[in-house]
Enzyme design. Structure first.
Site: not given
Lengths: 232, 232, 232, 232
Positions: C78, C167
């Site tokens: 990420e 998330h």
């Protein structure tokens, strides 16, 4: 001191430490066990935080909660919880009085505890609630004499745990290790019930399940004890 | 420095450590005690996380919250909480200002704290709520001057604890150990009340119970102190 | 490597450890800081649990999240969260992406976070919610490319924190210590808000209070840093 | 003993310790893995608290849950959970049965678990609930024979986790590290869901999100394992 007495005292010291590390006891609360040889007598620490209790701190109490070997050392004010329950319940060999964070919410809201998992069955089908106001009106919320201890013992009746309104709980056992185990799993049960009730209605175990599941074998209790006692 | 001063400073260092380990203080919050010999003066650490405070960090403040021995060291901005409460309350010998996770929800929701167990009685029958907007409108949420400190002291009135809206709480005591004990048990009481309220209505202790239970004997406070101070 | 770079890397290692110990990061999540000398570049650890990160694990990334010195070492998938926010927000010097237990419930229930105490003001008046489905439909819930990173950066806009549906969250700062502080107090704020909402309606700070309280002085941030960094 | 066996046993010891430190297991619960070379056989510790398990405590079980090398050592009563799931599910290489505080509230309230964040997708689209009363009426709440184990395996079906009413949960994996990871993140997911539901309605991930997010790469699992295993 007999060797049996020495063994008892050592176990009781461990029980103090285990219950403190398991967040059942903190600076307050206490655990006792019957004297194995003297009728009505019991062992309990002098007034000291359970986590700090050492073998030399264990006192011998008679059936009226008079310490025989205090030598001026401070005593738990609420020792009458122990003497009066031992008097009323010959089957009880060990007692723990506590104000654990898991159980206190039920004491504070006067909501009944029910067994919600296999070990939780050890709290029994019914956990009575003792309200000190019923017999004594306003008090300082402590059990400070034999009459109050007897009232609590009467509320406990034939059960294994009694909630004390706005105060805490008292748990009893037929042996020290069983008592420690019941005290710890009662806190787990309370925590599971508390969180379960936030999710939806909680039915609890059936009567048949409670009866069967409550018979936790000594080997299981020893397995837990071995873990909890590893730090002494 | 007199030997009495040295003893006070050592106790105050311990109080800092105990309150940090008990999750009353974290990187912020502070605890002070009156100077035992100089009228209106008080001891409090320089601006440092309580858990790290050492004897050399203790400063002496006068009645206007001016440090006499700071030597350029940083000071807590909110020291006026202490100076103004000492001014308004001659009976108060120690003060703790904190933002503990147990109490913050009540500060955030402006929900009254009530005593729900024996030691919780030490917060008193009434815990007032101070809203900084009433006297000062929008602020940075800190007590940064004598006027704000005096306003807080007025809200505290004759009580033992004051909630501060969206900020935290301030607790007072007639001695340092009593203050530390009250601060810790107030957090336990808040936690028990919070969880009790999730289970059902919480009535709290009766007025008579509060009055009697609030008189926690010094021996009980020392028992807890001995446990909490064991790590220095 | 310049001495400035070395200092940055050492601070970033500390930031990793502090955020892990404060339960902001666990085995996952990451923290980065802009390169002090190379435009658009930033520092971030190789793919490793933050608590285990050492100085030699810090990689240098360019503006497109390409590591210049990975030497085959694994990288956080990420990393585009960081590159795209640095691209969109020249004022941002440090970024933390996390899934802390305090913030996750708000991400899971899509409930807005609001500042509820003085340090909580640092999350700002508005914490936007990014829903990856809006631009990308069903995904594996990770930000795995520049387009997704840019979408998140757009949702963040001029704010200091963005919730990510089911998330976690991403927090930004104008410096590494300020970022670490904001990340920690945002979790405290979330916890206080969560528990406050269980007690009753939570209004949050006023706009004026937020504006003033959000200006936490560097000395306060350093006081907390000194506490949190004491274990290295 | 082959070197492969030795490696398996060492990993299984680590798995015991990791799951205990992560609050998945306590004094009770157990974790097993298939024997890498003998069809239907599996490894599991003798009856001992997982945190205390050492290499010498690992026993070899055959497909009927008969220990081949117990030498009189105590065995977990609920070993039939493992033997029957291995029999029914050839794809399963490791199993964990637990009563974690995060999952118990769902078991107690019979509320379905749903994936609420990326790693939580590993519990799968559906977590069935096994109620021992359906096939066996009142029991002591334990899985004490092959019939009960087979009933549980049937309830599990093709899924990755099964809730057990008023008892706990059982989690399966296609490898030991994947199982440990799934067991830990299932607890995190349960905690996030529990707290999210207190804030408002929780929708959970979409079916498409679950399918994609459930494919956690081995590198991510190893990253977590490296952190969790650092204390041995």
């Amino acid at each position: 001191m007999t060797s049996l007495e020495q063994t008892c005292r050592a176990e009781l010291v461990l029980a103090n430490h285990i219950l403190a590390r398991a967040d059942v006891l903190d600076a307050f609360g206490h655990v006792s066990m019957r004297h194995p040889e003297r009728d009505g007598h019991f062992f309990m620490a002098m007034s000291r935080a359970p986590e700090l209790v050492e073998a030399g701190d264990i006192l011998t109490y008679d059936a009226d909660a008079t310490a025989l070997d205090a030598d001026g050392r401070a005593q738990y004010i609420e020792r009458f919880i122990h003497s009066e329950i031992y008097r009323a319940r010959p089957d009880v060999l060990a007692i723990c009085h506590h104000h654990s964070p898991a159980v206190m919410p039920f004491s504070v809201a006067s909501v009944p505890l029910v067994p919600v998992y296999q070990h939780g069955a050890m709290i029994g089908r019914h956990v009575p609630l003792w309200d000190s106001r019923d017999d004594f009106g306003d008090t300082n919320m402590l059990v400070t004499n034999a009459m109050q201890g007897a009232s609590l013992a009467q509320a406990l009746g034939p059960h294994w745990m009694v909630l004390m309104r706005h105060h805490g709980a008292t748990v009893v056992g037929t042996g020290l290790r069983e008592l420690v185990f019941r005290s710890v799993v009662a806190c787990k049960n309370a925590e599971f019930q508390y969180r379960g009730m936030a999710l939806g209605p909680v039915a609890g175990l059936t009567e048949g399940e409670i009866e069967m599941a409550a018979k936790v074998p000594p080997a299981a209790i020893d397995r837990a004890w071995d873990l909890w006692a590893r730090e002494g």
